[in-house]
Structure formats: C-alpha cells, structure tokens
Design a protein around this motif. Sequence first.
Motif, PDB file in Angstrom:
ATOM      1  N   VAL A  97      -7.098 -17.669  20.978  1.00 11.73           N
ATOM      2  CA  VAL A  97      -8.052 -16.556  20.880  1.00 11.73           C
ATOM      3  C   VAL A  97      -7.788 -15.597  19.725  1.00 11.73           C
ATOM      4  O   VAL A  97      -8.652 -14.771  19.411  1.00 11.73           O
ATOM      5  N   LEU A  98      -6.626 -15.669  19.076  1.00 11.28           N
ATOM      6  CA  LEU A  98      -6.313 -14.707  18.026  1.00 11.28           C
ATOM      7  C   LEU A  98      -6.163 -15.378  16.661  1.00 11.28           C
ATOM      8  O   LEU A  98      -5.590 -16.458  16.545  1.00 11.28           O
ATOM      9  N   ILE A  99      -6.671 -14.692  15.636  1.00  8.97           N
ATOM     10  CA  ILE A  99      -6.640 -15.171  14.249  1.00  8.97           C
ATOM     11  C   ILE A  99      -5.936 -14.103  13.425  1.00  8.97           C
ATOM     12  O   ILE A  99      -6.425 -12.976  13.316  1.00  8.97           O
ATOM     13  N   PRO A 100      -4.763 -14.415  12.829  1.00  6.31           N
ATOM     14  CA  PRO A 100      -4.020 -13.377  12.115  1.00  6.31           C
ATOM     15  C   PRO A 100      -4.514 -13.147  10.690  1.00  6.31           C
ATOM     16  O   PRO A 100      -4.703 -14.087   9.923  1.00  6.31           O
ATOM     17  N   PHE A 101      -4.734 -11.869  10.358  1.00  9.58           N
ATOM     18  CA  PHE A 101      -4.913 -11.443   8.971  1.00  9.58           C
ATOM     19  C   PHE A 101      -3.664 -10.654   8.583  1.00  9.58           C
ATOM     20  O   PHE A 101      -3.053  -9.998   9.431  1.00  9.58           O
ATOM     21  N   GLY A 102      -3.301 -10.709   7.317  1.00 10.92           N
ATOM     22  CA  GLY A 102      -2.217  -9.884   6.814  1.00 10.92           C
ATOM     23  C   GLY A 102      -2.754  -8.625   6.166  1.00 10.92           C
ATOM     24  O   GLY A 102      -3.966  -8.457   5.984  1.00 10.92           O
ATOM     25  N   SER A 103      -1.845  -7.717   5.820  1.00 13.49           N
ATOM     26  CA  SER A 103      -2.203  -6.553   5.018  1.00 13.49           C
ATOM     27  C   SER A 103      -1.050  -6.279   4.068  1.00 13.49           C
ATOM     28  O   SER A 103       0.090  -6.110   4.502  1.00 13.49           O
ATOM     29  N   VAL A 104      -1.356  -6.271   2.785  1.00 16.57           N
ATOM     30  CA  VAL A 104      -0.349  -6.031   1.755  1.00 16.57           C
ATOM     31  C   VAL A 104      -0.833  -4.875   0.888  1.00 16.57           C
ATOM     32  O   VAL A 104      -1.950  -4.905   0.359  1.00 16.57           O
ATOM     33  N   ASP A 105      -0.019  -3.846   0.778  1.00 17.16           N
ATOM     34  CA  ASP A 105      -0.368  -2.675  -0.018  1.00 17.16           C
ATOM     35  C   ASP A 105      -0.615  -3.113  -1.469  1.00 17.16           C
ATOM     36  O   ASP A 105       0.264  -3.700  -2.106  1.00 17.16           O
ATOM     37  N   PRO A 106      -1.826  -2.825  -2.012  1.00 17.78           N
ATOM     38  CA  PRO A 106      -2.118  -3.244  -3.396  1.00 17.78           C
ATOM     39  C   PRO A 106      -1.153  -2.665  -4.422  1.00 17.78           C
ATOM     40  O   PRO A 106      -0.966  -3.253  -5.497  1.00 17.78           O
ATOM     41  N   TRP A 107      -0.544  -1.526  -4.099  1.00 19.26           N
ATOM     42  CA  TRP A 107       0.413  -0.923  -5.029  1.00 19.26           C
ATOM     43  C   TRP A 107       1.631  -1.814  -5.249  1.00 19.26           C
ATOM     44  O   TRP A 107       2.415  -1.589  -6.173  1.00 19.26           O
ATOM     45  N   LYS A 108       1.821  -2.821  -4.421  1.00 19.76           N
ATOM     46  CA  LYS A 108       2.993  -3.694  -4.558  1.00 19.76           C
ATOM     47  C   LYS A 108       2.832  -4.739  -5.662  1.00 19.76           C
ATOM     48  O   LYS A 108       3.768  -5.492  -5.947  1.00 19.76           O
ATOM     49  N   ILE A 134      -7.033   4.786   2.882  1.00 17.72           N
ATOM     50  CA  ILE A 134      -5.692   5.053   3.403  1.00 17.72           C
ATOM     51  C   ILE A 134      -4.630   4.618   2.387  1.00 17.72           C
ATOM     52  O   ILE A 134      -3.603   5.280   2.221  1.00 17.72           O
ATOM     53  N   GLN A 135      -4.888   3.518   1.698  1.00 16.35           N
ATOM     54  CA  GLN A 135      -3.915   3.002   0.732  1.00 16.35           C
ATOM     55  C   GLN A 135      -3.899   3.816  -0.561  1.00 16.35           C
ATOM     56  O   GLN A 135      -2.987   3.654  -1.382  1.00 16.35           O
ATOM     57  N   GLY A 136      -4.901   4.691  -0.734  1.00 19.59           N
ATOM     58  CA  GLY A 136      -4.920   5.593  -1.879  1.00 19.59           C
ATOM     59  C   GLY A 136      -5.138   4.887  -3.202  1.00 19.59           C
ATOM     60  O   GLY A 136      -4.533   5.238  -4.222  1.00 19.59           O
ATOM     61  N   ILE A 137      -6.017   3.893  -3.202  1.00 21.00           N
ATOM     62  CA  ILE A 137      -6.270   3.135  -4.421  1.00 21.00           C
ATOM     63  C   ILE A 137      -7.709   2.626  -4.422  1.00 21.00           C
ATOM     64  O   ILE A 137      -8.217   2.174  -3.394  1.00 21.00           O
ATOM     65  N   ALA A 138      -8.366   2.726  -5.558  1.00 23.67           N
ATOM     66  CA  ALA A 138      -9.718   2.179  -5.664  1.00 23.67           C
ATOM     67  C   ALA A 138      -9.656   0.662  -5.592  1.00 23.67           C
ATOM     68  O   ALA A 138      -8.743   0.047  -6.155  1.00 23.67           O
ATOM     69  N   PRO A 139     -10.599   0.023  -4.906  1.00 21.26           N
ATOM     70  CA  PRO A 139     -10.580  -1.439  -4.805  1.00 21.26           C
ATOM     71  C   PRO A 139     -10.551  -2.139  -6.163  1.00 21.26           C
ATOM     72  O   PRO A 139      -9.981  -3.221  -6.291  1.00 21.26           O
ATOM     73  N   ASN A 140     -11.160  -1.516  -7.197  1.00 18.61           N
ATOM     74  CA  ASN A 140     -11.220  -2.160  -8.510  1.00 18.61           C
ATOM     75  C   ASN A 140     -10.084  -1.728  -9.430  1.00 18.61           C
ATOM     76  O   ASN A 140     -10.125  -1.993 -10.636  1.00 18.61           O
ATOM     77  N   ASP A 141      -9.054  -1.085  -8.895  1.00 18.58           N
ATOM     78  CA  ASP A 141      -7.885  -0.722  -9.697  1.00 18.58           C
ATOM     79  C   ASP A 141      -7.158  -2.003 -10.103  1.00 18.58           C
ATOM     80  O   ASP A 141      -6.851  -2.854  -9.258  1.00 18.58           O
ATOM     81  N   ARG A 142      -6.850  -2.135 -11.374  1.00 19.57           N
ATOM     82  CA  ARG A 142      -6.233  -3.367 -11.876  1.00 19.57           C
ATOM     83  C   ARG A 142      -4.870  -3.639 -11.250  1.00 19.57           C
ATOM     84  O   ARG A 142      -4.393  -4.780 -11.262  1.00 19.57           O
ATOM     85  N   THR A 143      -4.236  -2.619 -10.688  1.00 21.12           N
ATOM     86  CA  THR A 143      -2.951  -2.821 -10.005  1.00 21.12           C
ATOM     87  C   THR A 143      -3.078  -3.866  -8.905  1.00 21.12           C
ATOM     88  O   THR A 143      -2.140  -4.618  -8.628  1.00 21.12           O
ATOM     89  N   ALA A 144      -4.254  -3.903  -8.269  1.00 23.92           N
ATOM     90  CA  ALA A 144      -4.474  -4.811  -7.138  1.00 23.92           C
ATOM     91  C   ALA A 144      -4.828  -6.233  -7.576  1.00 23.92           C
ATOM     92  O   ALA A 144      -4.828  -7.150  -6.749  1.00 23.92           O
TER      93      ALA A 144
END
Length: 297
Positions: A97-108, A134-144
């Motif tokens: 019943v469960l499908i795992p998603f991860g979360s990785v801070d784009p600043w990494k 919450i992550q404090g970064i624009a989705p289109n920031d090249r860091t990500a």
Amino acid sequence: MSDRVMNVAELVAIDVHTHAEVARDGHGSLSSELFGASEEYFKAHGHRKPTIAETADYYRERKMAAVVFTVDAEHATGHRRIANEEVAESCAEHADVLIPFGSVDPWKGRAGAREARRLVEEHGVRGFKFHPSIQGIAPNDRTAYPLYEAIEELGVPALFHTGQTGIGAGVPGGGGIRLKYGDPMLVDDVAVDFPELRIILAHPSFPWQDEALAVATHKPYVYIDLSGWSPKYFPPQLVRYANTLLKDKVLFGSDYPVITPDRWLSDFDKLEIKPEVRPKILKDNAVRLLGLGGEQH
C-alpha cells in the motif's frame, strides 16, 4: 522488507501526496514552531502524527495506496530531516500500500544528486518531493540542476509544492518562508530545461491556479495533484480543465494527515466530474505516471 506485493487491480484509489511527519525516534519532520502554524492553518488541533506503519494500516483498510515522503529543508531551517532511508525501509515493509518518495535539499548540489541515485538504485525510492518555499530556493535555481538531472536520468517523478503554504502561516515573517517560490511558472523553467523529467505540481496553486493550468497544458510531462484542499473549494477553472484538457494529467492527493482521504473523497463525490474521468483522477493516471502497471509514461 516484507513479502507484501501491491495488487493494483484491487486498489480503489492512489493518494499521491501523504506526509511522513514523525521518525521512529519521535523526531518531527518540521520544527514545533512551523508545525504548530500548520496545525492552526488546517484547523487540525491535536491530530496525532501517525507513524508510517499506522499510515499503511489506514490506507490498507480503505483499499488504497499512498505515496509517502518527508521534506529535507536542512539548509534553510537547520532542522534535521527524517532519513530517506527510514521512509524507504518503512514503505518497503508495507509495499502492498505504500510507495516511497525521497526528499533531497536542492542546496546539496552534486552531493544531493549522488544521494538521489543511491536512493533509487539501492532503496527503491520511486520519486522525489520538493518544497521550494520551505527549502528557501526557487525551483529554477541552477543550484538544483544537478539533482534534477539525476532524477530525470533515473526516470522517476519530481513533485513540487506550489501555491501558498500553511507551513509558517501566522508566525512572524511567516517563519522565514517566501511564498514567491511556490509560483508554478518557476517550475515551467525546470520543465523546459529537463524535457523528459516527469513533474507533479502539488496542490491547487492559489494564487497561481491559471499559471499551473497553463504549464500543465503546455508541457507534456507536467501533472497536477489535487492535495491540500477540500474539493469543494477547488476553483472552477481547475474542475473544468480536470474534466477536459487535463483529464489524463490530474491526480488524487489528500495531504494526509492534515487532510484525510475520507474527507477529500466525500467532497470529491459531490464535484461535477465526468464519470469516465473520475477513475483516471483517483487511480489510473497515477498508475501510469508511477509505472505501477509495469511501464512509466
């Protein structure tokens, strides 16, 4: 790891948006200040944070499956995340019943890209969650971008919080959370620069609903999930597009535990959705996107 296997045919729905809010050691996914603000925003006083095992039981009783994730925002908040490995391991114990998603801070940056590869290849993670505000970064920031590149190559979806957030609502300065990062037009850049990346715009994207519809209509691999709001509050243009142009790209999501699928589905029943579209939204679109029927699209 368990021997439980998902029987997709028997599922009545797939919830693509649920949160792992507490680790086995009791550590929360957010600071108490931000979590308290979220509870106030959703009028969810006293709702106990379910463990992943309790979430599995809840969905199993309802013959539903659920995508589960936390949010890694260590850079912006200084708050230790719930380990992706723990989320993946707990979901593997309830693979029916469960499908795992991860979360990785784009600043990494590149370290984050390496982690994403490891999570998919060694821990069975099926996608990644981003919360730009919450992550404090624009989705289109090249860091990500190294991270997105890895996710695109791995062939799994990236789910982005869009629109306003209840997290930090009412806290002075919104707890440091900038709403501008929730603008779906920032994700449009990601869809252009990573044309094969499957993207989910999470939530009715207030105050940018029209922008979200435009991006999902224009970019073939951009989807919308309907989590975080009761369907009775959906703006009319979202319902219209879900019924027509985006009928194959709209996904059921609740935002459990702050909004329960019981409440969401009860209100969805009253929405004017075409009978042939309803099963697409509740299950079929997610089966195709997540590759649960064998193939990903």
